[in-house]
Design a protein around this motif. Sequence first.
Motif, mmCIF file in Angstrom:
data_model
loop_
_atom_site.group_PDB
_atom_site.id
_atom_site.type_symbol
_atom_site.label_atom_id
_atom_site.label_comp_id
_atom_site.label_asym_id
_atom_site.label_seq_id
_atom_site.Cartn_x
_atom_site.Cartn_y
_atom_site.Cartn_z
ATOM 1 N N THR A 106 0.815 -1.214 0.000
ATOM 2 C CA THR A 106 0.000 0.000 0.000
ATOM 3 C C THR A 106 0.848 1.261 0.000
ATOM 4 O OG1 THR A 106 -0.120 -0.027 2.408
ATOM 5 C CG2 THR A 106 -1.885 -1.136 1.210
ATOM 6 N N GLY A 107 2.102 1.168 0.429
ATOM 7 C CA GLY A 107 2.988 2.329 0.464
ATOM 8 C C GLY A 107 3.518 2.665 -0.918
ATOM 9 N N LYS A 108 3.977 3.906 -1.084
ATOM 10 C CA LYS A 108 4.499 4.338 -2.383
ATOM 11 C C LYS A 108 5.777 3.589 -2.737
ATOM 12 C CE LYS A 108 5.641 8.510 -4.924
ATOM 13 N NZ LYS A 108 5.751 9.971 -4.861
ATOM 14 N N LYS A 109 6.723 3.545 -1.821
ATOM 15 C CA LYS A 109 7.983 2.821 -2.015
ATOM 16 C C LYS A 109 8.383 2.256 -0.657
ATOM 17 C CE LYS A 109 12.688 3.571 -3.701
ATOM 18 N NZ LYS A 109 13.639 4.598 -4.177
ATOM 19 N N VAL A 110 8.385 0.929 -0.536
ATOM 20 C CA VAL A 110 8.615 0.269 0.747
ATOM 21 C C VAL A 110 9.904 -0.548 0.665
ATOM 22 C CG1 VAL A 110 7.672 -1.322 2.444
ATOM 23 C CG2 VAL A 110 6.136 0.146 1.137
ATOM 24 N N ALA A 111 10.764 -0.379 1.649
ATOM 25 C CA ALA A 111 12.034 -1.095 1.691
ATOM 26 C C ALA A 111 11.854 -2.488 2.292
ATOM 27 C CB ALA A 111 13.046 -0.310 2.514
ATOM 28 N N VAL A 112 12.482 -3.476 1.655
ATOM 29 C CA VAL A 112 12.590 -4.825 2.222
ATOM 30 C C VAL A 112 13.921 -4.832 2.958
ATOM 31 C CG1 VAL A 112 12.761 -7.283 1.731
ATOM 32 C CG2 VAL A 112 11.278 -5.835 0.327
ATOM 33 N N ARG A 113 13.872 -5.063 4.270
ATOM 34 C CA ARG A 113 15.071 -4.965 5.095
ATOM 35 C C ARG A 113 15.500 -6.322 5.629
ATOM 36 N NH1 ARG A 113 16.366 0.234 6.255
ATOM 37 N NH2 ARG A 113 14.803 1.787 5.762
ATOM 38 N N MET A 114 16.805 -6.522 5.722
ATOM 39 C CA MET A 114 17.388 -7.743 6.263
ATOM 40 C C MET A 114 17.900 -7.423 7.668
ATOM 41 S SD MET A 114 18.065 -10.908 5.900
ATOM 42 C CE MET A 114 17.910 -11.258 4.176
ATOM 43 N N PRO A 115 17.518 -8.215 8.682
ATOM 44 C CA PRO A 115 18.001 -7.942 10.038
ATOM 45 C C PRO A 115 19.526 -8.004 10.112
ATOM 46 C CG PRO A 115 16.245 -9.570 10.073
ATOM 47 C CD PRO A 115 16.604 -9.339 8.637
ATOM 48 N N PRO B 73 7.493 -3.852 6.870
ATOM 49 C CA PRO B 73 6.550 -3.450 7.890
ATOM 50 C C PRO B 73 5.118 -3.859 7.496
ATOM 51 C CG PRO B 73 8.004 -1.636 7.352
ATOM 52 C CD PRO B 73 8.266 -2.722 6.354
ATOM 53 N N ALA B 74 4.406 -4.470 8.433
ATOM 54 C CA ALA B 74 3.047 -4.946 8.138
ATOM 55 C C ALA B 74 2.073 -3.808 7.889
ATOM 56 C CB ALA B 74 2.546 -5.818 9.288
ATOM 57 N N THR B 75 2.379 -2.604 8.369
ATOM 58 C CA THR B 75 1.484 -1.470 8.136
ATOM 59 C C THR B 75 1.490 -1.033 6.683
ATOM 60 O OG1 THR B 75 3.251 0.065 8.758
ATOM 61 C CG2 THR B 75 1.698 -0.595 10.492
ATOM 62 N N CYS B 76 2.453 -1.502 5.898
ATOM 63 C CA CYS B 76 2.547 -1.150 4.481
ATOM 64 C C CYS B 76 1.948 -2.217 3.578
ATOM 65 C CB CYS B 76 4.003 -0.923 4.094
ATOM 66 S SG CYS B 76 4.778 0.437 4.992
ATOM 67 N N LEU B 77 1.275 -3.223 4.162
ATOM 68 C CA LEU B 77 0.695 -4.315 3.381
ATOM 69 C C LEU B 77 -0.769 -4.498 3.727
ATOM 70 C CD1 LEU B 77 3.506 -6.989 3.882
ATOM 71 C CD2 LEU B 77 3.200 -5.517 1.901
ATOM 72 N N LYS B 78 -1.545 -4.967 2.736
ATOM 73 C CA LYS B 78 -2.926 -5.375 2.998
ATOM 74 C C LYS B 78 -3.171 -6.684 2.241
ATOM 75 C CE LYS B 78 -5.285 -3.109 -0.834
ATOM 76 N NZ LYS B 78 -6.371 -2.259 -1.241
ATOM 77 N N ARG B 79 -4.130 -7.468 2.715
ATOM 78 C CA ARG B 79 -4.407 -8.760 2.066
ATOM 79 C C ARG B 79 -4.869 -8.536 0.635
ATOM 80 N NH1 ARG B 79 -4.747 -13.574 5.168
ATOM 81 N NH2 ARG B 79 -4.973 -14.534 3.142
#
Length: 119
Positions: free
Chosen positions: A45-54, A112-118
């Motif tokens: 849902t976000g414009k540009k969301v980073a996939v981060r590695m711990p 981040p789960a806040t940037c995703l929707k089902r």
Amino acid sequence: MKRFVKTLVLAAAVTALVGESAVALPAAPATAPAAAACTKKWQVTGKKVAVRMPRGNAPVASPDSPVVRYLHRGDVVTSCVEAIARTQSGPAYRKCGREGHVWRIVRGGQVPATCLKRA
């Protein structure tokens, strides 16, 4: 003497039950059933969301973890697992206009789960 006889009868009964239940059990299958594939789809849902590695040996990413790649609005990803970030107080991150502490694990890292929707 009666106590000894009762104990002996009880022991014989237990032995008989255990022996019968062991015989009555079916044989175990030779192969284990395959695990179900993950089919949960999530839309970004976000414009540009980073996939981060711990970092290092950490189980959960943080807002300053290294970026692996980016997802853009409308992309669909598969995720069946989430990681919970524990903090002393307050949210673990503020992304996509909301605060949260749940990270969805996707291919390559965590989002981040806040940037995703089902989807």
